[in-house]
Design an enzyme around this catalytic site. Structure first.
Site, PDB file in Angstrom:
ATOM      1  N   GLU A   1      17.940  19.615 -45.949  1.00  8.16           N
ATOM      2  CA  GLU A   1      16.953  18.609 -46.359  1.00  8.16           C
ATOM      3  C   GLU A   1      17.703  17.296 -46.554  1.00  8.16           C
ATOM      4  O   GLU A   1      18.596  17.207 -47.395  1.00  8.16           O
ATOM      5  CB  GLU A   1      16.253  19.036 -47.647  1.00  8.16           C
ATOM      6  CG  GLU A   1      15.562  20.397 -47.574  1.00  8.16           C
ATOM      7  CD  GLU A   1      14.249  20.356 -46.828  1.00  8.16           C
ATOM      8  OE1 GLU A   1      13.716  19.244 -46.637  1.00  8.16           O
ATOM      9  OE2 GLU A   1      13.746  21.434 -46.443  1.00  8.16           O
TER      10      GLU A   1
ATOM     11  N   HIS B   1      15.708  18.856 -41.878  1.00  6.85           N
ATOM     12  CA  HIS B   1      14.380  18.619 -42.439  1.00  6.85           C
ATOM     13  C   HIS B   1      14.412  17.423 -43.380  1.00  6.85           C
ATOM     14  O   HIS B   1      15.431  16.736 -43.498  1.00  6.85           O
ATOM     15  CB  HIS B   1      13.894  19.859 -43.196  1.00  6.85           C
ATOM     16  CG  HIS B   1      13.397  20.959 -42.306  1.00  6.85           C
ATOM     17  ND1 HIS B   1      12.075  21.326 -42.222  1.00  6.85           N
ATOM     18  CD2 HIS B   1      14.053  21.764 -41.452  1.00  6.85           C
ATOM     19  CE1 HIS B   1      11.931  22.324 -41.354  1.00  6.85           C
ATOM     20  NE2 HIS B   1      13.131  22.609 -40.871  1.00  6.85           N
TER      21      HIS B   1
ATOM     22  N   GLU C   1       0.883  -1.168   0.000  1.00  5.79           N
ATOM     23  CA  GLU C   1       0.000   0.000   0.000  1.00  5.79           C
ATOM     24  C   GLU C   1       0.920   1.216   0.000  1.00  5.79           C
ATOM     25  O   GLU C   1       1.548   1.547   1.004  1.00  5.79           O
ATOM     26  CB  GLU C   1      -0.898  -0.008   1.228  1.00  5.79           C
ATOM     27  CG  GLU C   1      -1.882  -1.174   1.290  1.00  5.79           C
ATOM     28  CD  GLU C   1      -3.031  -0.996   0.309  1.00  5.79           C
ATOM     29  OE1 GLU C   1      -3.213   0.137  -0.181  1.00  5.79           O
ATOM     30  OE2 GLU C   1      -3.727  -1.980   0.042  1.00  5.79           O
TER      31      GLU C   1
END
Length: 813
Positions: free
Chosen positions: A450, A359, A29
């Site tokens: 890119e 990217h 508990e």
């Protein structure tokens, strides 16, 4: 501690484990509050860390060994281990291996296999069990009917594959005959969802603390951390004169190659520091910051295999982050997004010199400006156009496919970029882009790279991207050392002048100094007139020749306008002694605060560390567990059962009663736990985490039963409670005592992470205690107990004290 029947009379999971499996389980508990505030989770972990580790270690107590065929040496599966005086037996595993938990004492132990009466039982008497590691006791059982001689079974388990979730290694390049050293290549090639990425970053931060620091610059819309990994020989500190570099990936959530390449780069830099000269020199001379994902929310929405789509491109508010920065030509109408604001504040906090924004969707390096005042596709030249072209070429030349200039013939057949570079606006207009904002509002030169025609390629293609880009990534970072650098100092006291201006004749783009007076100005080869100026000082101009390799150090000493001092000398003045370190520290603080954005810098510098303590939704939790397996495959395994439709951590289970078989229909989660975990796995020790009180319970749940192994169960429960700062006091003070605890979920995640991230040689049982001072804390813990497989023998081997109900257990198998 309590017998669980005092809390609740129903049949629970701990009793089912104890009766039907070989496993001893207790129930914890964890807290009076079932769903405490997030701010309390770290305290929950601090209170329970030592208890959890201590309890795990107790799986090694008692006796262990193998039960083998005396003739063939083969392991005897399902042989029964009987301890005299304790009516609770266990059975041997697949290879004849067994582990019987016992408290210290002296025992008589019998091994027997009732298989058509084919083996003679063997008893080992007066076995002494001590505190600590288990006593090893092997049994060789003589067959009563000699079977044909079989091949000896080897006692080496070969784990069966659990799922298709497998880390994909890449073969390192074969060493060339002329190379003296080959760097270690990354092996972690896969797509990392956010929890997996988080574990990856924390793993390397933990394993390489001397060169790494993990911090966050803010949160996304959906409150995911915007993590940054710093790699430096002095992490967390700006070293005067050392330039700062950054990579940012995954600005568009569905353009994922940059995200994975940056994780590969982190692995590469960490593993090769100190052994590879190139990496070692780069890390020692540069403070490197790597943000793998600027748009983690968009990533979670994107889909593997996306070639040119837009799903996941924008952030969770559906705004394009690369159109969200203030622009020099156009007003950006979209509201500033949390990710954008966090990155802008980050860039103003650190003296970045060079950066790249990674990217996908093409294969080219794009440099400023990204737009022009007419809003048309036309070359938009920045004052540092020559520098940007050189920076772009430094990347593209190392990527053969990019340098060819025609990257995506099947998708964009007419697209051509000479030498793999392009001016941003000449390609297409991007108002509100990040690279232009870097250049116009900070000292940082940034390009956009890119990385490939496909935005979200299949995972098996990722090693190819690393091979194509690894030299480019390293070569681009080295460009941060080109041009001129140095210090602008006050002639009176020799201290650095913050925010002094460095101007280059005929280039309308000044840069400013950092707090130590240090500056960096990227330039191509040539002769330059460089001027240093500051408010209240006379400017100084120098003629400097910049070569093609490395940077040139050029220092400036400025005199105040009302005091003429020969450069390089400090005047002798009748001024009070200010050598007191506290006074100097105060002066430095005032100087920092008075600088532009000084208060913002101070606030950000004290809030970068990230807390791992938080609540996780089910999807996040699943990815977290998956990430642990993928990051630590040598010590973890992940079982995934599709029948389990909800998180098992959130549920309260009701199991078969102790007296009879359950007649109702079990919930799918309960059924999955019983059939696929408890009955099919050979566990010796277990714990169930719950909430609503602050105590440990152990079997049985039903008040009418006598508990065999009571001393062992009580011993296990005591160990946990005694290591908890509050539980052992026995006064939880809870208003109610039922329900499941959310803190149990967090503690489970913490203990798994703790075990995975710590070297096994740091502690005799594979767990190194992260000892910390315990603070007072008023919260909750509950412990649950399950037990071991009840496989009693026929009455001839039963202890005389066996009861009728215990004999009933033997028929359940």
């Amino acid at each position: 501690m309590l017998r669980d029947s005092r809390l609740c009379p129903q049949s629970g999971m701990q009793d089912y484990n104890y009766v039907w499996a070989n496993c001893f389980e207790i129930t914890l508990e964890l807290s009076c509050c079932k769903y405490p505030p997030t701010s309390q989770l770290q305290q929950e972990w601090e209170n329970n860390r030592d208890s959890l580790l201590t309890f795990i270690e107790k799986v090694h107590i008692g006796v262990k060994g193998f039960v083998r065929d005396a003739v063939t040496g083969a392991g005897l599966e399902n042989a029964t281990i009987v301890v005299a005086g304790i009516a609770h037996n266990i059975t041997a595993g697949k290879f004849g291996d067994y582990h019987r938990l016992l408290v210290p004492g002296t025992y008589n132990v019998t091994a027997v296999l009732v298989f058509f009466h084919s083996y003679t039982p063997v008893t080992r008497e007066n076995i002494e069990v001590k505190e600590g590691a288990a006593t090893e006791v092997d049994f060789s059982l003589q067959p009563t009917v000699m079977p044909p001689v079989l091949n000896v079974t080897q006692f080496t388990a070969t784990p069966a594959p659990v799922s298709t979730i497998t880390p994909t290694p890449v073969q390192a390049e074969a060493p060339s005959p002329t190379s003296l050293h080959q760097p270690v290549q990354p092996v972690d090639f896969r797509h990392h969802h956010f929890p997996d990425m988080e574990i990856f970053l924390r793993r390397y931060a933990n394993e390489y603390p001397n060169i790494t620091r993990l911090y966050s610059v803010g949160k996304s819309v959906e409150l995911r951390e915007l993590y940054v990994m710093e790699i430096s020989d002095n992490p967390g500190v700006h070293e005067a004169g050392e330039p700062e570099f950054k990579y940012i990936g995954n600005m568009h959530g569905n353009e994922v190659v940059g995200r994975e390449l940056l994780l590969n780069l982190i692995e590469y830099l960490c593993k090769n520091f100190g052994t590879d000269p190139e990496v070692t020199d780069l890390v020692r001379s540069t403070r490197i910051h790597i943000m793998p994902s600027m748009n983690p929310d968009g990533y979670e929405k994107s889909q593997e295999g996306d070639r040119g789509g837009t799903v996941g491109r924008n952030n969770s508010n559906n705004y394009d982050l690369n159109r969200n920065f203030p622009d020099q030509f156009f007003h950006v109408a979209d509201p500033p997004q949390p990710e954008t604001l966090a990155v802008m504040a980050w860039l103003q906090m650190y003296p970045f010199v060079l950066s790249a924004n990674l990217h996908g969707g093409s294969l080219v390096v794009n440099y400023p400006f990204d737009d022009d005042e007419q809003g048309i596709a036309i070359y938009s030249k920045s004052p540092d156009d020559a520098v940007f072209q050189q920076l772009a070429l430094s990347y593209s030349k190392e990527n053969a496919k990019m340098y060819q200039g025609s990257p995506c013939k099947d998708m964009y057949p007419t697209e051509y970029f000479p030498h793999g570079i392009t001016n941003g606006a000449q390609w297409y207009n991007v108002p509100g882009g990040m690279q232009d904002w870097n250049y116009l509002h900070t000292n940082c030169f940034e390009v956009t790279i890119e990385l490939g025609c496909v935005k979200y390629p299949k995972a098996e293609e990722l090693p190819k991207y690393w091979e194509q880009n690894r030299r480019s990534l390293l070569q681009f970072m080295k460009q941060v050392h080109h041009g001129v650098w140095g210090f602008v100092l006050d002639a009176m006291d020799g201290r650095g002048i913050l925010n002094a201006t460095i101007s280059v004749a005929d280039i309308n783009h000044p840069v400013t100094t950092y707090k130590d007076g240090d500056y960096w100005r990227l330039l191509v080869q040539g002769m330059y007139k460089i001027t240093a100026s500051a408010r209240g000082y006379d400017p100084v101009t120098k003629t400097v020749e910049v070569g093609s390799k490395g940077g040139v150090q050029v220092n400036f000493t400025l005199s105040r306008t009302d005091i003429k001092v020969e450069e390089g000398k400090v005047p002798v003045l009748n001024t009070p002694d200010t050598s007191d370190p506290n006074e100097k520290e105060f002066e430095t603080l005032i100087k920092d605060l008075s600088a532009e954005n000084g208060l913002e810098r101070l606030m950000l510098s004290s809030s970068g560390d990230v807390s791992p303590y938080r609540y996780r939704p089910y999807k996040d939790l699943s990815e977290f567990l998956r990430g642990l397996y993928l990051n630590y495959p040598h010590i973890t395994n992940l079982t995934r059962k599709e029948t389990v439709v909800n998180s098992l951590f959130y549920l309260l289970f009701w199991f078969t009663g102790n007296y009879s078989r359950y007649s109702g229909t079990r919930e799918p989660e309960t059924k999955a736990i019983i059939e696929n975990l408890i009955l099919k796995q050979d566990f010796s020790l277990s714990v169930a985490l719950d909430g609503g009180s602050l105590l440990v319970t152990y079997p049985y749940d039903k008040p009418a039963q006598t508990v065999e192994n009571k001393e062992t169960l009580k011993h296990l429960a005591s160990l946990y409670a005694n290591n908890h700062p509050l539980m052992h006091l026995g006064q939880p003070g809870c208003p109610n005592k039922s329900g499941a605890s959310m803190s149990a979920l967090v503690l489970t995640a913490c203990i798994i992470w703790c075990v995975c991230s710590i070297k096994s040689n740091r502690h005799k049982d594979g767990f190194h205690r992260l000892r910390q001072h315990h603070d007072d804390y008023e919260d909750e813990i509950r412990m649950m107990s399950t037990g071991s497989k009840k496989s009693l023998l026929s009455h001839e081997f039963q202890d005389e004290t066996d009861t009728e109900e215990e004999t009933l257990y033997s028929s359940k198998h």
